[in-house]
Write a protein that holds these residues in place. Sequence first.
Motif, PDB file in Angstrom:
ATOM      1  N   GLY A 104       0.794  -1.220   0.000  1.00 43.19           N
ATOM      2  CA  GLY A 104       0.000   0.000   0.000  1.00 43.19           C
ATOM      3  C   GLY A 104       0.828   1.272   0.000  1.00 43.19           C
ATOM      4  N   LYS A 105       2.141   1.142  -0.163  1.00 40.52           N
ATOM      5  CA  LYS A 105       3.026   2.317  -0.204  1.00 40.52           C
ATOM      6  C   LYS A 105       3.099   2.807  -1.653  1.00 40.52           C
ATOM      7  CE  LYS A 105       5.834   0.373   3.556  1.00 40.52           C
ATOM      8  NZ  LYS A 105       7.195  -0.095   3.950  1.00 40.52           N
ATOM      9  N   LEU A 106       1.959   3.299  -2.137  1.00 40.35           N
ATOM     10  CA  LEU A 106       1.833   3.596  -3.559  1.00 40.35           C
ATOM     11  C   LEU A 106       2.660   4.795  -3.983  1.00 40.35           C
ATOM     12  CD1 LEU A 106      -1.988   2.930  -4.120  1.00 40.35           C
ATOM     13  CD2 LEU A 106      -0.054   1.418  -4.581  1.00 40.35           C
ATOM     14  N   ALA A 107       2.728   5.823  -3.152  1.00 37.79           N
ATOM     15  CA  ALA A 107       3.505   7.004  -3.524  1.00 37.79           C
ATOM     16  C   ALA A 107       4.986   6.663  -3.657  1.00 37.79           C
ATOM     17  CB  ALA A 107       3.303   8.111  -2.498  1.00 37.79           C
ATOM     18  N   ALA A 108       5.492   5.886  -2.713  1.00 37.01           N
ATOM     19  CA  ALA A 108       6.897   5.466  -2.779  1.00 37.01           C
ATOM     20  C   ALA A 108       7.130   4.573  -3.990  1.00 37.01           C
ATOM     21  CB  ALA A 108       7.293   4.741  -1.498  1.00 37.01           C
ATOM     22  N   ALA A 109       6.171   3.690  -4.272  1.00 36.97           N
ATOM     23  CA  ALA A 109       6.298   2.808  -5.427  1.00 36.97           C
ATOM     24  C   ALA A 109       6.310   3.607  -6.727  1.00 36.97           C
ATOM     25  CB  ALA A 109       5.158   1.790  -5.439  1.00 36.97           C
ATOM     26  N   ALA A 110       5.425   4.610  -6.824  1.00 41.64           N
ATOM     27  CA  ALA A 110       5.364   5.427  -8.039  1.00 41.64           C
ATOM     28  C   ALA A 110       6.668   6.186  -8.247  1.00 41.64           C
ATOM     29  CB  ALA A 110       4.194   6.404  -7.954  1.00 41.64           C
ATOM     30  N   HIS A 111       7.204   6.757  -7.184  1.00 40.05           N
ATOM     31  CA  HIS A 111       8.471   7.496  -7.278  1.00 40.05           C
ATOM     32  C   HIS A 111       9.594   6.586  -7.783  1.00 40.05           C
ATOM     33  CE1 HIS A 111      11.530  10.469  -6.332  1.00 40.05           C
ATOM     34  NE2 HIS A 111      12.188   9.546  -5.667  1.00 40.05           N
ATOM     35  N   LEU A 112       9.675   5.394  -7.216  1.00 39.24           N
ATOM     36  CA  LEU A 112      10.717   4.458  -7.617  1.00 39.24           C
ATOM     37  C   LEU A 112      10.508   3.972  -9.043  1.00 39.24           C
ATOM     38  CD1 LEU A 112      13.237   2.870  -6.834  1.00 39.24           C
ATOM     39  CD2 LEU A 112      11.755   1.144  -5.775  1.00 39.24           C
ATOM     40  N   LEU A 113       9.259   3.726  -9.422  1.00 42.08           N
ATOM     41  CA  LEU A 113       8.973   3.239 -10.765  1.00 42.08           C
ATOM     42  C   LEU A 113       9.269   4.289 -11.833  1.00 42.08           C
ATOM     43  CD1 LEU A 113       5.734   1.140 -10.206  1.00 42.08           C
ATOM     44  CD2 LEU A 113       7.887   0.298 -11.156  1.00 42.08           C
ATOM     45  N   HIS A 114       8.980   5.557 -11.554  1.00 43.40           N
ATOM     46  CA  HIS A 114       9.307   6.611 -12.510  1.00 43.40           C
ATOM     47  C   HIS A 114      10.803   6.609 -12.809  1.00 43.40           C
ATOM     48  CE1 HIS A 114       5.692   8.874 -13.480  1.00 43.40           C
ATOM     49  NE2 HIS A 114       5.290   8.751 -12.222  1.00 43.40           N
ATOM     50  N   GLN A 115      11.612   6.517 -11.766  1.00 39.61           N
ATOM     51  CA  GLN A 115      13.057   6.489 -11.941  1.00 39.61           C
ATOM     52  C   GLN A 115      13.495   5.241 -12.715  1.00 39.61           C
ATOM     53  OE1 GLN A 115      14.450   6.647  -7.886  1.00 39.61           O
ATOM     54  NE2 GLN A 115      14.638   8.882  -7.910  1.00 39.61           N
TER      55      GLN A 115
END
Length: 312
Positions: free
Chosen positions: A213-224
């Motif tokens: 459920g740590k979606l914001a952290a996941a999105a940040h990492l996935l963008h990179q």
Amino acid sequence: DDCERGLPWGVVALLGGCGADARATDSPRVAGVDPATLAKVDFTARGGAVMDHAMVDPSLKAAHTQLAGQPRVQAMILQTLANFYRVLHEFDKAAPVQQQATALFRKTLGVDDPQTLASMRDGLKLVRLMHPAYGEARIRQVLALHQRYLGADDVHTAMVRASLGAWLVDSEPEQAEALLRRALAQVARVQGARSGDAIRIRGDLARALAQQGKLAAAAHLLHQTVEQSRQVNGVEDANTLRLMHDLAWVESNLGHSDKAHALYQQLFRLDQRVFGATSAHTRAARQDLATVPATPPWQRRVSRGAALPAPH
């Protein structure tokens, strides 16, 4: 040179020379081949341009019939052919050849030899693809052997640790995150943060974060990670497309519908170009574009850790 030692047809092609002729189906008798010489050959790099379905099957037959008296050489060739079958998505053919190669390495070199351990790591790719029932137990067994013989901080041990983390993303995402973070630090230190292995591990780490459920952290990492994979592997690379699918789903579940829709549109065009308009993967991308899926893409893939369908 090696070609003059009577290597079978197809195996000569793997060694990358001597005018290997696909028409030469009658292989000569195999003379002595020095395993130390073959150990220095990058078979995948040399054979990638010349091996295909028409060559792998005859090469496998030659390896069984003409290298039986040279088990170390036979193990090296069988391992290479298992890898080719896997790349060609012939998983049913790859599995028994992989098992034979690993067994020969263990018998001739011992379980603690680096080549045996490398064969085990290759085998894990097929365990994840084909045998989910006992996958975790097998990965843990191989990890224990790597820790015993190579050490806990060895980069190859880290790769097996990453395999375990990727396996546990759905069932135990907290443990998966810890394993993947440790593996990523080790791999990035040795190979660099932009290496293919580091990119793959970072994608698995993002999935573990999203699963918690740590979606914001996941999105940040996935963008990179998507940007790095585009630069290193290319826009149409299978891993890049997987990462983009994951990012689109995460963005959608963060409420960023415009970003998600733009990604799904881009993915639909790329999937059409890479896999063909009628492929199952393109049909799924079309459905995702119409209706954002409720289930994460890493849970909807054909088999856990499986590669995308082979491009046309």
